[in-house]
Design an enzyme around this catalytic site. Structure first.
Site, PDB file in Angstrom:
ATOM      1  CG  ASN A   5       4.014  -9.180  51.906  1.00  0.00           C
ATOM      2  OD1 ASN A   5       4.370  -9.398  53.059  1.00  0.00           O
ATOM      3  ND2 ASN A   5       2.863  -9.587  51.433  1.00  0.00           N
ATOM      4  CG  HIS A  63       3.131 -16.333  46.668  1.00  0.00           C
ATOM      5  ND1 HIS A  63       2.252 -16.058  47.679  1.00  0.00           N
ATOM      6  CD2 HIS A  63       2.367 -16.531  45.564  1.00  0.00           C
ATOM      7  CE1 HIS A  63       1.023 -16.091  47.209  1.00  0.00           C
ATOM      8  NE2 HIS A  63       1.060 -16.373  45.926  1.00  0.00           N
ATOM      9  CG  ASP A 114       0.450 -17.024  54.286  1.00  0.00           C
ATOM     10  OD1 ASP A 114       0.961 -15.929  54.596  1.00  0.00           O
ATOM     11  OD2 ASP A 114       0.067 -17.290  53.137  1.00  0.00           O
TER      12      ASP A 114
HETATM   13  O1  DOR Z   1      -3.322 -14.427  51.052  1.00  0.00           O
HETATM   14  C1  DOR Z   1      -2.211 -13.947  51.100  1.00  0.00           C
HETATM   15  N1  DOR Z   1      -1.945 -12.841  51.834  1.00  0.00           N
HETATM   16  N2  DOR Z   1      -1.229 -14.517  50.394  1.00  0.00           N
HETATM   17  C2  DOR Z   1      -0.043 -13.921  50.263  1.00  0.00           C
HETATM   18  O2  DOR Z   1       0.812 -14.464  49.637  1.00  0.00           O
HETATM   19  C3  DOR Z   1       0.223 -12.599  50.863  1.00  0.00           C
HETATM   20  C4  DOR Z   1      -0.612 -12.407  52.041  1.00  0.00           C
HETATM   21  C5  DOR Z   1      -0.584 -10.982  52.553  1.00  0.00           C
HETATM   22  O3  DOR Z   1       0.503 -10.423  52.707  1.00  0.00           O
HETATM   23  O4  DOR Z   1      -1.657 -10.440  52.861  1.00  0.00           O
HETATM   24 ZN    ZN Z   2       2.315 -15.044  53.110  1.00  0.00          ZN
HETATM   25 ZN    ZN Z   3       2.484 -16.125  49.726  1.00  0.00          ZN
END
Ligand code: DOR
Ligand code: ZN
Ligand code: ZN
Length: 449
Positions: free
Chosen positions: A98, A184, A313
């Site tokens: 992303n 997700h 994450d």
């Molecule tokens: O808190 C999050 N941040 N959850 C996600 O799924 C994406 C991630 C991000 O890319 O900042």
């Molecule tokens: Zn993530």
């Molecule tokens: Zn995520």
């Protein structure tokens, strides 16, 4: 045959193996472990490290990392992010798609790899998003990605993840290429519906945020994608499971023999939504932090083997973005430099066995994402290793992070256990909090199917 002099010998270590901890040494030649020995039967080496008092673990594989870079390099880049990983005892990361540009085309993937090659200091593998053209799936698979990632609430391409026919065609294509699909678990329609309902009720911003990402939506998305996984034979991996409801659904499916794996994170195990009241946007993350009851259920599922991997994450943002008003501030915070110490703290407290930690953070991600010769300290494996001091007590201080994101909801936590040296293919890249290698010395992992 081992040549008379090897590249590296690590002696006097306690070495983690799945048959138990052995006291002895390990020899490395051309990046591979060539000998593990109890006795001082080790070959001569160009470099010898005396690891007395420390424990040698397989380097961690963090299978959920947002390294950003490209147009988001102000948040993190391949150098700062991989230095943060090395400092945290992590030797391989899997990067998320992303980004800007989105990693959902062959072109974007190749550009990202080219940029990464110049900057990384550890091993790096890539996820991709599904490309808009179905026939590009195979080409991307041949480019060595570990799998595809789906954000149903924020699709990278114009794919409607509520359209079963369309979704099945993508999952089938992934299956044909023997690649897992990571989810997700959320849903855009539900978020929008709940958000507009809740905004009319004069609730606080935090309550609107929590209320629009409930555990029920998480569970619904899991059930839906698992069903589609079963229909297509595609291996579904659920990211950052955060709730009791989701765990119940996952357990049921796993008991039925469905090919379904899942991950959780240190923050979903250790923090609750109360933290958002105290730390505001710095504890804003998706899925949201939930309740103590969810923490407890996640720990139980982790120990029972329902949860297969533990990942950070790592989601870096700039300080000015996190200082925006709650509704506009982005979700997520860095995690590469806190994952291992937080879990070693749980080991020190007697709440987590070392074997389980290594399984969740090394051997299991290596297996799920087909990272060959990784995740174990065995003869013939890559010498990706971390030397840890299980007894060192210290305080988490985000000012010291290598990540560009110098904040964490774990700020000030007192932990026990620290990564002292990190080795990538036998070469030391971090020693005593210092990165001692140059940008571009890491390697990109291309999965061969
Ligand atoms: O808190 C999050 N941040 N959850 C996600 O799924 C994406 C991630 C991000 O890319 O900042
Ligand atoms: Zn993530
Ligand atoms: Zn995520």
């Amino acid at each position: 045959m081992i040549s008379s002099t090897v590249d590296l010998v690590l002696k006097n270590a306690k070495i983690f193996t799945f048959r138990g901890i052995v006291t002895g040494g390990l020899a490395v030649e051309k990046g591979k472990i060539v000998k593990l020995s109890k006795e001082p039967e080790l070959p001569r080496a160009d470099e010898t490290v005396d690891a007395k008092g420390f424990l040698l673990l397989p380097g961690l594989i963090d299978s959920h990392v947002h390294l950003r870079d490209m147009e988001l390099s102000y948040k993190e880049d391949f150098y700062s992010g991989t230095c943060a990983a090395a400092a945290g005892g992590i030797t391989t990361v899997i990067d998320m798609p992303n980004t800007v540009p989105r990693t959902s085309s062959l072109k974007a993937l190749r550009e990202k790899k080219q940029e990464a090659r110049k900057k990384i200091v550890i091993n790096l593998a890539f996820y991709a998003g599904f490309p808009s053209r179905l026939n590009e799936v195979e080409k991307m698979a041949k480019e060595g990605i570990v799998g595809f990632k789906i954000y149903p609430h924020d699709p990278l391409e114009e794919i409607d993840w509520n359209n079963e026919e369309q979704a099945l065609s993508y999952l089938k294509a992934a299956e044909k290429n023997n690649l897992p699909v990571s989810i997700h678990p959320d849903d855009l329609e539900t978020i929008n519906k709940l958000q507009s309902e809740l905004k009319q009720q004069k609730l606080s911003d935090i309550e609107v945020f929590l209320g629009s990402h409930p555990a029920t939506t998480e569970k619904k998305a899991i059930v839906k994608f698992t069903e589609w996984g079963t229909k297509t034979g595609c291996h579904i991996h659920i990211c950052h499971v955060s709730s009791v409801e989701s765990l119940t659904a996952i357990k049921e499916e796993q008991n039925r023999g469905t090919k379904l794996t899942c991950e959780t994170t240190p923050h979903h195990l250790l923090l609750t939504k109360e933290e958002i009241k105290k730390q505001s946007t710095f504890a804003k993350v998706l899925p949201p932090l939930r309740t103590r009851n969810d923490n407890t259920a996640l720990w139980a599922a982790l120990l029972e083997g329902i949860i297969n991997t533990l990942a950070s994450d790592h989601a870096p943002h700039s300080l000015s973005e996190k200082e925006k008003p709650f509704p506009e501030a982005p979700s997520g915070f860095p995690g590469l430099e806190t994952l291992l110490p937080l879990m070693l703290m749980k080991v020190a407290h007697g709440d987590l066995r070392l074997e389980k930690l290594v399984e969740l953070t090394s051997s299991s991600p290596a297996k799920i994402f087909k990272l060959k010769n990784k995740g174990m300290l065995l003869k013939g494996c890559d010498a990706d290793m971390v030397l840890v001091d299980l007894k060192e007590k210290w305080k988490i201080d985000p000012e010291k992070f290598y990540s560009k994101s110098k904040f964490t909801p774990f700020n000030g936590w007192k932990v026990t256990g620290k990564a002292k040296m990190t080795f990538i293919k036998g070469s030391c890249v971090m020693s005593d909090e210092q990165i001692i290698t140059h940008r571009g010395t890491g390697s990109i992992i291309n999965i061969k199917l």
